[in-house]
Design a protein around this motif. Structure first.
Motif, mmCIF file in Angstrom:
data_model
loop_
_atom_site.group_PDB
_atom_site.id
_atom_site.type_symbol
_atom_site.label_atom_id
_atom_site.label_comp_id
_atom_site.label_asym_id
_atom_site.label_seq_id
_atom_site.Cartn_x
_atom_site.Cartn_y
_atom_site.Cartn_z
ATOM 1 N N LYS A 54 -2.650 -8.513 17.230
ATOM 2 C CA LYS A 54 -1.948 -8.639 18.507
ATOM 3 C C LYS A 54 -0.441 -8.547 18.303
ATOM 4 O O LYS A 54 0.275 -7.962 19.108
ATOM 5 C CB LYS A 54 -2.309 -9.968 19.168
ATOM 6 C CG LYS A 54 -3.740 -10.013 19.712
ATOM 7 C CD LYS A 54 -3.994 -11.308 20.467
ATOM 8 C CE LYS A 54 -5.406 -11.323 21.051
ATOM 9 N NZ LYS A 54 -5.683 -12.580 21.794
ATOM 10 N N ARG A 55 0.035 -9.173 17.250
ATOM 11 C CA ARG A 55 1.460 -9.107 16.929
ATOM 12 C C ARG A 55 1.608 -8.973 15.421
ATOM 13 O O ARG A 55 1.120 -9.819 14.666
ATOM 14 C CB ARG A 55 2.193 -10.350 17.428
ATOM 15 C CG ARG A 55 3.669 -10.346 17.068
ATOM 16 C CD ARG A 55 4.405 -11.519 17.684
ATOM 17 N NE ARG A 55 5.778 -11.587 17.228
ATOM 18 C CZ ARG A 55 6.779 -10.822 17.687
ATOM 19 N NH1 ARG A 55 6.528 -9.937 18.636
ATOM 20 N NH2 ARG A 55 8.003 -10.942 17.227
ATOM 21 N N ILE A 56 2.270 -7.909 14.996
ATOM 22 C CA ILE A 56 2.431 -7.661 13.559
ATOM 23 C C ILE A 56 3.557 -8.538 13.033
ATOM 24 O O ILE A 56 4.687 -8.484 13.546
ATOM 25 C CB ILE A 56 2.744 -6.175 13.295
ATOM 26 C CG1 ILE A 56 1.642 -5.279 13.866
ATOM 27 C CG2 ILE A 56 2.906 -5.928 11.806
ATOM 28 C CD1 ILE A 56 1.937 -3.806 13.764
ATOM 29 N N PRO A 57 3.289 -9.379 12.048
ATOM 30 C CA PRO A 57 4.362 -10.224 11.481
ATOM 31 C C PRO A 57 5.507 -9.366 10.943
ATOM 32 O O PRO A 57 5.296 -8.294 10.372
ATOM 33 C CB PRO A 57 3.656 -10.978 10.347
ATOM 34 C CG PRO A 57 2.200 -10.926 10.685
ATOM 35 C CD PRO A 57 1.988 -9.630 11.399
ATOM 36 N N GLY A 58 6.724 -9.840 11.148
ATOM 37 C CA GLY A 58 7.893 -9.103 10.671
ATOM 38 C C GLY A 58 7.873 -8.905 9.166
ATOM 39 O O GLY A 58 7.616 -9.841 8.419
ATOM 40 N N GLY A 59 8.126 -7.698 8.735
ATOM 41 C CA GLY A 59 8.155 -7.399 7.311
ATOM 42 C C GLY A 59 6.818 -7.009 6.717
ATOM 43 O O GLY A 59 6.772 -6.515 5.584
ATOM 44 N N LEU A 60 5.712 -7.209 7.450
ATOM 45 C CA LEU A 60 4.395 -6.904 6.889
ATOM 46 C C LEU A 60 4.236 -5.412 6.604
ATOM 47 O O LEU A 60 3.706 -5.025 5.557
ATOM 48 C CB LEU A 60 3.294 -7.382 7.836
ATOM 49 C CG LEU A 60 1.849 -7.068 7.395
ATOM 50 C CD1 LEU A 60 1.540 -7.739 6.058
ATOM 51 C CD2 LEU A 60 0.850 -7.482 8.471
ATOM 52 N N LEU A 61 4.690 -4.581 7.534
ATOM 53 C CA LEU A 61 4.518 -3.144 7.354
ATOM 54 C C LEU A 61 5.320 -2.634 6.151
ATOM 55 O O LEU A 61 4.867 -1.752 5.421
ATOM 56 C CB LEU A 61 4.939 -2.405 8.622
ATOM 57 C CG LEU A 61 4.050 -2.636 9.858
ATOM 58 C CD1 LEU A 61 4.574 -1.859 11.048
ATOM 59 C CD2 LEU A 61 2.604 -2.246 9.563
ATOM 60 N N ARG A 62 6.520 -3.195 5.944
ATOM 61 C CA ARG A 62 7.291 -2.803 4.765
ATOM 62 C C ARG A 62 6.556 -3.192 3.485
ATOM 63 O O ARG A 62 6.512 -2.412 2.523
ATOM 64 C CB ARG A 62 8.662 -3.470 4.787
ATOM 65 C CG ARG A 62 9.692 -2.788 5.679
ATOM 66 C CD ARG A 62 11.038 -3.443 5.486
ATOM 67 N NE ARG A 62 12.054 -2.850 6.345
ATOM 68 C CZ ARG A 62 13.310 -3.276 6.413
ATOM 69 N NH1 ARG A 62 13.687 -4.301 5.652
ATOM 70 N NH2 ARG A 62 14.174 -2.708 7.211
#
Length: 445
Positions: free
Chosen positions: A27-35
């Protein structure tokens, strides 16, 4: 199963791609996870490449030093794109990793059909990355142009593969005798030349680079070009005396000169660097032509590999500088050095590398390619490319003049996040010119 060992780095990239898709379901991607996911996939693939054994081959896959070396460049070229990702949008990450996966498949291919699969897997995500740009109208138009032109290039490859099979009765990387084989190789080579932006197949490139985010344009100008050079070398090595191999030096010389002339009139910096990349692509094509003229031996490809390695830092750093400086046209460079001396010095160093002035890595890269071409007796193509390099001084040094000798017209914005990346590109771009012994580490032996 031994043959599949060559795909272990690609599996690491695919794992990062799958993780990105799973993150997008949250629902909401934690900040920095994609990096974290992106860097883990790319750095994991680099680690597996370091542990990969050469000499494994089969009917479809193979891994030699040529493919292994360029895979490091593909992965490194994608790192800045991951750094500047939107932390709440997984689509660019997935598309970038998908394109890198295709480059890796292409590098590990030992069969014409696998080369095509790698080519398409590399290209399809790139079309979507362009269309998803920050400028909706222009990005969509550029993405469509890229898609339709790329589809024509893919069709030419398939037609060439058909002619190759009609002549050789095989899709392996072997000589296809006769006129059919020559025509087939020329058509397949056209697909690689399209990705390189060679004249007259360059028409899509300026619009695509200008409509893309700077870090994405840098990825296209380095990783995508390195993959296209590898494809061109694979095809040329099947028959170093083919019509394609004989035409490459002239195509390279004309492309280098055209790109330099077209860049002279550009005011928008990203478009100027796009035409500059066309000129550098011409030098690379000339290098491949010289390599073919001297027998297409793996040990003779050092100049081309050094050029690609140096250009990775130079071009990536130049596009990233546009990203962090937020300068979009030449007017924004006027008097820039007075307000931002450190940032101006970084861009100046990169421009001198692009111009090929000593003692930078750009100078050594051009010198090695031109010297190989002279040894191969390609005097007129070298003259065309050399003239292109001379013309390019007009806009590279013109940008330096704008920064240091023009009066400022507007306040220079502060550098945004990522200036360390620009420095990390500019430093090796200069140092490579002072360490020519690195040629023995960057190319196949």
């Amino acid at each position: 199963m031994n043959e599949l060992q060559v795909l272990r780095p690609q599996l690491a990239v695919a794992a990062g791609l799958a993780a990105g898709l799973l993150a997008g379901m949250m629902k909401r991607i934690p900040g920095g996870l994609l990096r974290v996911i992106g860097f883990s996939g790319l750095l994991g693939a680099i680690g597996l490449l370091l542990a990969t054994r050469l000499g494994i081959s089969g009917p479809l896959l193979q891994l030699d030093e040529m493919g292994l070396t360029l895979q490091f460049l593909f992965l490194a070229a994608a790192l800045p794109v991951v750094f500047f990702l939107d932390p709440h949008d997984e689509v660019p990450l997935v598309l970038t990793l998908g394109s890198v996966l295709g480059m890796g498949v292409l590098a590990a291919s030992g069969h014409l059909l696998m080369l095509f699969i790698g080519l398409e897997l590399m290209s399809l995500p790139a079309y979507l990355l362009v269309a998803k740009g920050a400028q909706p109208g222009r990005a969509t138009e550029a993405g469509l142009k890229y898609f339709f032109a790329g589809s024509v290039a893919g069709s030419l490859y398939l037609l060439g593969m058909t002619l190759h099979y009609a002549s050789a009765k095989s899709l392996s990387l072997t000589v296809a005798p006769g006129t059919l084989g020559d025509a087939g190789l020329l058509l397949m080579g056209a697909a690689a030349l399209f990705k390189l932006g060679a004249v007259p197949l360059h028409f899509w490139l300026p619009d695509v680079y200008e409509a893309s985010a700077p870090e994405l344009a840098g990825f296209f100008s380095t990783g995508m070009k390195a993959a296209a050079v590898l494809l061109l070398m694979r095809l040329t090595a099947t028959d170093p005396h083919s019509l394609l191999a004989r035409a490459l030096p002239w195509i390279g010389g004309v492309t280098a000169l055209f790109g330099a002339l077209a860049a002279l009139r550009q005011q928008r910096l990203q478009r100027l660097l796009a035409y500059s990349s066309i000129s550098h692509a011409g030098n690379l094509i000339l290098g491949v032509g010289a390599w073919a003229a001297m027998g297409a031996l793996p040990a003779g490809a050092g100049a081309v590999f050094f050029y690609l390695a140096a250009y990775l830092f130079i071009s990536s750093g130049s596009f990233l500088w546009l990203k962090v400086s937020q300068v979009s046209d030449r007017a924004g460079l006027r008097g820039y050095a007075a307000a931002r001396p450190a940032a101006a010095a970084l861009f100046c160093a990169l421009l001198l590398c692009l111009a090929g002035l000593p003692p930078t890595g750009g100078f050594l890269a051009k010198l090695l390619v031109f010297w190989d071409a002279v040894k191969a007796g390609l005097y007129w193509p070298v003259a065309l490319a050399g003239l292109g390099s001379l013309v390019s001084l007009g806009y590279y040094l013109g940008l330096v003049r704008d920064m240091y000798f023009e009066a400022p017209q507007e306040p220079a914005p502060k550098l945004s996040e990522g200036s360390v990346l620009v420095f990390a590109c500019a430093l090796p771009a200069v140092l490579l010119g002072l360490t020519p012994w690195l040629i023995g580490l960057l190319g196949p032996r």
